[in-house]
Each structure stands twice: as C-alpha cells, then as structure tokens.
Enzyme design. Structure first.
Site, PDB file in Angstrom:
ATOM      1  N   ASP A   1       0.207  -7.644   1.473  1.00 21.08           N
ATOM      2  CA  ASP A   1       0.634  -6.252   1.562  1.00 21.08           C
ATOM      3  C   ASP A   1       2.157  -6.133   1.542  1.00 21.08           C
ATOM      4  O   ASP A   1       2.747  -5.349   2.286  1.00 21.08           O
ATOM      5  CB  ASP A   1       0.069  -5.586   2.820  1.00 21.08           C
TER       6      ASP A   1
ATOM      7  N   LEU B   1      -7.773 -24.976  -0.388  1.00 21.85           N
ATOM      8  CA  LEU B   1      -8.569 -26.196  -0.257  1.00 21.85           C
ATOM      9  C   LEU B   1      -9.949 -26.077  -0.881  1.00 21.85           C
ATOM     10  O   LEU B   1     -10.554 -27.080  -1.235  1.00 21.85           O
ATOM     11  CB  LEU B   1      -8.729 -26.573   1.224  1.00 21.85           C
TER      12      LEU B   1
ATOM     13  N   VAL C   1     -12.764 -24.501   0.672  1.00 20.94           N
ATOM     14  CA  VAL C   1     -13.780 -24.690   1.699  1.00 20.94           C
ATOM     15  C   VAL C   1     -14.111 -23.354   2.345  1.00 20.94           C
ATOM     16  O   VAL C   1     -13.301 -22.420   2.326  1.00 20.94           O
ATOM     17  CB  VAL C   1     -13.326 -25.674   2.798  1.00 20.94           C
ATOM     18  N   VAL C   2     -15.308 -23.270   2.911  1.00 17.72           N
ATOM     19  CA  VAL C   2     -15.676 -22.157   3.772  1.00 17.72           C
ATOM     20  C   VAL C   2     -15.691 -22.720   5.187  1.00 17.72           C
ATOM     21  O   VAL C   2     -16.347 -23.732   5.449  1.00 17.72           O
ATOM     22  CB  VAL C   2     -17.058 -21.583   3.410  1.00 17.72           C
ATOM     23  N   ILE C   3     -14.947 -22.101   6.087  1.00 23.30           N
ATOM     24  CA  ILE C   3     -14.824 -22.612   7.448  1.00 23.30           C
ATOM     25  C   ILE C   3     -15.331 -21.589   8.451  1.00 23.30           C
ATOM     26  O   ILE C   3     -15.510 -20.412   8.125  1.00 23.30           O
ATOM     27  CB  ILE C   3     -13.362 -22.980   7.782  1.00 23.30           C
TER      28      ILE C   3
ATOM     29  N   SER D   1       4.693   2.539   7.918  1.00 21.66           N
ATOM     30  CA  SER D   1       4.322   1.393   7.086  1.00 21.66           C
ATOM     31  C   SER D   1       5.478   0.946   6.204  1.00 21.66           C
ATOM     32  O   SER D   1       6.112   1.759   5.525  1.00 21.66           O
ATOM     33  CB  SER D   1       3.132   1.744   6.194  1.00 21.66           C
TER      34      SER D   1
ATOM     35  N   HIS E   1       0.819  -1.219   0.000  1.00 24.52           N
ATOM     36  CA  HIS E   1       0.000   0.000   0.000  1.00 24.52           C
ATOM     37  C   HIS E   1       0.853   1.270   0.000  1.00 24.52           C
ATOM     38  O   HIS E   1       0.345   2.348  -0.303  1.00 24.52           O
ATOM     39  CB  HIS E   1      -0.980  -0.004   1.175  1.00 24.52           C
TER      40      HIS E   1
ATOM     41  N   GLY F   1       3.416   6.522   8.014  1.00 28.89           N
ATOM     42  CA  GLY F   1       4.806   6.725   7.607  1.00 28.89           C
ATOM     43  C   GLY F   1       5.706   5.597   8.086  1.00 28.89           C
ATOM     44  O   GLY F   1       6.765   5.353   7.520  1.00 28.89           O
TER      45      GLY F   1
END
Length: 470
Positions: free
Chosen positions: A139, A267, A269-271, A212, A109, A210
């Site tokens: 990021d 994988l 999947v929704v966990i 970052s 960013h 700053g």
C-alpha cells in the site's frame, strides 16, 4: 498538627503533578519543524457520464457540494456522446515530501485509479503530481512533483522503534489540513488479513479518513511509518491504528524509482501458527516457529529440501516467533539470494540453505491445487472412513501418498471438524501413503497427548491437533 499534615500532603501532591507534567512530551517544536513537508493529496477520477432529460434536470449548481453529489449519484446513466454530464469523483489523503526535488510518499489506496493527482503544500500552493509507481501489497505509492528546494521530512529507522514510545501523526483527517494527533506505539510486527508482507506498527494515535498516507513521527522528528489503516466498527477512530514501517516503505520507494516495480523474496510454502498442542505433538519446548503445511511444486522450498511438517525456528539467524515473521523476513530478501533456515524435523534440528525465489505477481500462481475424490473404507478408530487416492487424484494434488475421507461418523474426527473430501497426508508425524498405513498409525496413536494431523481442504493444507481419551 492537622494543618501541618494537610500542608505536607498538598506539597507532595504538587510535586507529583510537577513530575508527571515534566514527563509529558512537548510536541510544539517537532510540529513546527515537520509540518511544512507534510502535504494534502487530492485526486480526481472521471466516472461514466449520466443523463437526465432537460425537463427533469434539477438545478444542481446552487446546491451545497454534499447535496449536489447526492443528486448526481441518483441520475440515470447515459451512453457517451449523448449529452450527459461528466462527473468526477474526488478523494483526499495525506503524504510527505522525502526529497527536495519533489518525491512524495503516500498510500497506494489514496491515488489508485486516479486520472489527476494534486499535491497541496503547507503554503496552500498546489502542484500536479506524476505517479512514479505503486505497490498494492504494501500500500505504498511514490509521486513526483516539479519543484526545487522543497521542505523535506527526516527519515528515521522503524527497526529501532520500541513499544511504548511516543509517536505523532500529521495529516488531513476529513480534509482538515495539518491536524496533529499523538499517542504511543502499541505493538510492532502486526500482521493483518491479506497483508502478509508488511510488519505493521500498531499505535493508539487518532487516525481517521484523510490521514491515510501521512507520516508517523518519533520524538526526534523522524518519520518512522506511513499511516495506512484503522480498525473500526463505526468508521472512525477506535484506538487501533496501523502504520507501514518506513524501512519497508523506503525499500519499496527505491525499487519503484529505479525499476518501476517491486520484487520480493518467496519460498513457495504454506505455513501456519504453532500452537501449544502442535508444539507438543512435534516435540517442541514451546509454541514458536512456522509450521510448513504445504510445499508448492517446483518452488524454491521444494528445490531446497524443505518438507511438509518441518517447523522453521529461524531464518538467517533471526528467530521466527510467530509464523507471520517468516513472510515478513523472506519478503524483504532479494530474489536469488540465499537464506539459512533452522528447522525441526522429526524431533531433530537441521539447518537448510535455500535460494530465495521471486514472489509471483499473480496471486493465483501462489494458490495450491484442488482436492480429489474417494473410494473404499478404512480404519474407524477416529470415527472416519478413508480411501486410497487414485493415480489421477495424486497427480492433480501433486501428492505421493495420502488418503481421502469418505465418511465422518461420531468420534474425534467429527469433533475436530473433518469433512468428507478432506485429504489426510500425515498422522502423528508420519506420512500416510495408503488407507492401510492410516489404519496402522491410527491403531497405535497415544492417548491423552496431542496428536497432529495434516489435512488438505480445497487446495489449502494445515495441521490440526486432537487428543484421544482413555
């Protein structure tokens, strides 16, 4: 006697102060050795031209920069080629040199959408930087400047970093070069919203705009993280700072350097988290693991036999305590590699071996399918009317069974937040393939014990729990 006791107390107090003073770390040598490899990063981005008629144009050149920027923002836009003023946006951040030939790590960013990137060294010399690659998910960005025998940081291992250890940050908060702040590691493996693939290091080191992209050091002077985010309600430091582990950052940097992009394990999947009630409903000793709420069609999990309702307790021998541990671990695996999962299914423990897939670059490809409609009435014990799914609805939802909620009345369903249009696929750890099956299971639900229900809403699946009173 009183004088003797007073003197003794003073000696004890001085000894305590001396001990406490001796235990505090001295950062001076660390800062002196590490500072030359920490850089300030500034970027320039060309913005659309703006026009002001000559008779209305104020003289901005004599104004201080902050006031000049304010007035320039107020000027109306001008189409290109019509005599408007070209304006530049500038941003500041930090970074650090990881190789003597000029590779620099920072945050994505900090350099995103930049037309020009300038790296300023500790001796105040400035070098133009080339963006080698960037990864928005972690990021992390890798830059290259032309140079030889440049000062470099020492790289440590964030994996061995312990909570409570002293750490130090060097960066350019608000543009003040080489500012040094220190604190301790508050937690490890933190997950932040929309940041599923980074197990952040949480610290109480003062980090401000700053900082970052700047390095986080341990007491040995080794970089253990990249300062990335703060949690704040005021825009400034509030004691919650988050750093990307250097192990993660270097893996990303190496892939960017060799391939120009980053590949992650996936994988499909929704966990969701396993809380106390869910743990009870699935027969677990304690709330731990990742509960599989949805298995995406044709994904690696579906091909490997993972099922909805499975609770994943470990991956490649590493325990999954919080559900967020799973994407952190799987994301670090190479696509095509094998992963061994210990799961609990129907009260029994199983071991599955799956081939890891590649995480799609497009987030929309990961999203699940949308919900369906409704027809006739079923059991009312839970205060809910349900209907069978049509063949078209099952196809669109990729379901073999399930019922859709038509109406929610007063009762347990209303209390746990169910809505018309929600699709129920599992109740009390049993698959629901019709409204009759739903009614049968609902009639035999236990009382005063946590019961689980799997619900699809707007393409997202999750398990919820409830209890029926006597």
């Amino acid at each position: 006697m009183r004088s003797y006791l007073s003197g003794l107390f003073a000696l004890v107090l001085m000894a305590q102060v001396t001990v406490a003073k001796a235990e505090l770390p001295d950062f001076t040598n660390l800062v002196e050795a590490a500072s030359p490899a920490v850089v300030n990063i500034s970027t320039r981005q060309n913005l659309p031209q703006r026009e002001v008629a000559s008779q209305q144009m104020p003289d901005l050149e004599g104004l201080p920069p902050m006031f000049r920027e304010f007035f320039e923002r107020s000027l109306p836009q001008t189409p290109r080629g019509q005599g408007g003023r070209q304006r530049e946006a500038q941003s500041l951040g930090s970074g650090f040199i990881i190789s003597a030939d000029g590779y620099v790590l920072t945050n994505n960013h900090v350099v995103a959408d930049a037309d020009e990137i300038i790296v300023r060294l500790s001796d105040r010399s400035e070098l133009k930087a080339k963006l080698i690659g960037a990864d928005a998910r972690t990021d992390v960005a890798l830059l290259k400047v032309e140079g030889k025998n440049l000062p470099t940081v020492k790289l440590g291992k964030s994996e061995v970093l312990k909570v409570g250890a002293w750490v130090l940050a060097i960066g350019s908060p608000f543009g003040f070069d080489h500012s040094v702040t220190a604190g301790i590691v508050s937690a490890k493996g933190r997950s932040l919203p929309n940041e599923n693939y980074v197990p952040f290091i949480q610290t109480d080191v003062a980090i401000n705009p700053g900082n970052s992209g700047g390095p986080l050091f341990n007491l040995e002077g080794e970089v253990v993280g990249i300062n990335s985010q703060i949690f704040t309600r005021s825009g400034g430091f509030m004691g919650l700072s988050f750093a990307i582990p250097i192990d993660v950052a270097m893996d990303v940097a190496n892939q960017l350097k060799s391939d120009g992009k980053v590949s992650r394990g996936w994988l499909g999947v929704v966990i969701q988290e396993v809380n106390k009630d869910l743990a009870e409903s699935f027969g677990l000793d304690k709330p731990a693991g990742a509960l599989v709420a949805q298995v995406l069609e044709d994904g690696p999990a579906a091909k490997g036999g993972l099922q909805v309702g499975d609770v994943i307790l470990s991956a490649n021998g590493q325990p999954i305590i919080m559900s967020a541990d799973l994407p952190h671990l799987v994301g670090s695996l190479k696509p095509g590699s094998k992963v061994s999962l210990d799961v609990v299914r129907g009260g029994d423990r199983k071991t599955l071996s799956l081939s890891v897939g590649s995480l799609p670059e497009d987030e929309d490809q990961v999203a699940a399918i949308s919900e369906g409609g409704s027809v006739e009435r079923s059991s009312n014990r839970l205060g809910v009317s349900v209907a069978d799914l049509s063949a078209e609805q099952r196809k669109s939802l990729d379901l073999r069974g399930g019922v859709v909620i038509k109406e929610v009345q007063d009762g347990p369903a209303a209390l746990i937040g169910l809505r018309p249009g929600d699709v129920i696929t599992h109740l009390n750890n049993q698959s629901i393939d019709s409204s009759k099956a739903f009614a049968d299971v609902a009639k035999s639900l236990p009382k005063d014990r946590s019961v689980s229900m799997r619900v699809l809403r707007q393409g997202r699946a999750s398990f919820i729990t409830f209890k029926l009173a006597e």
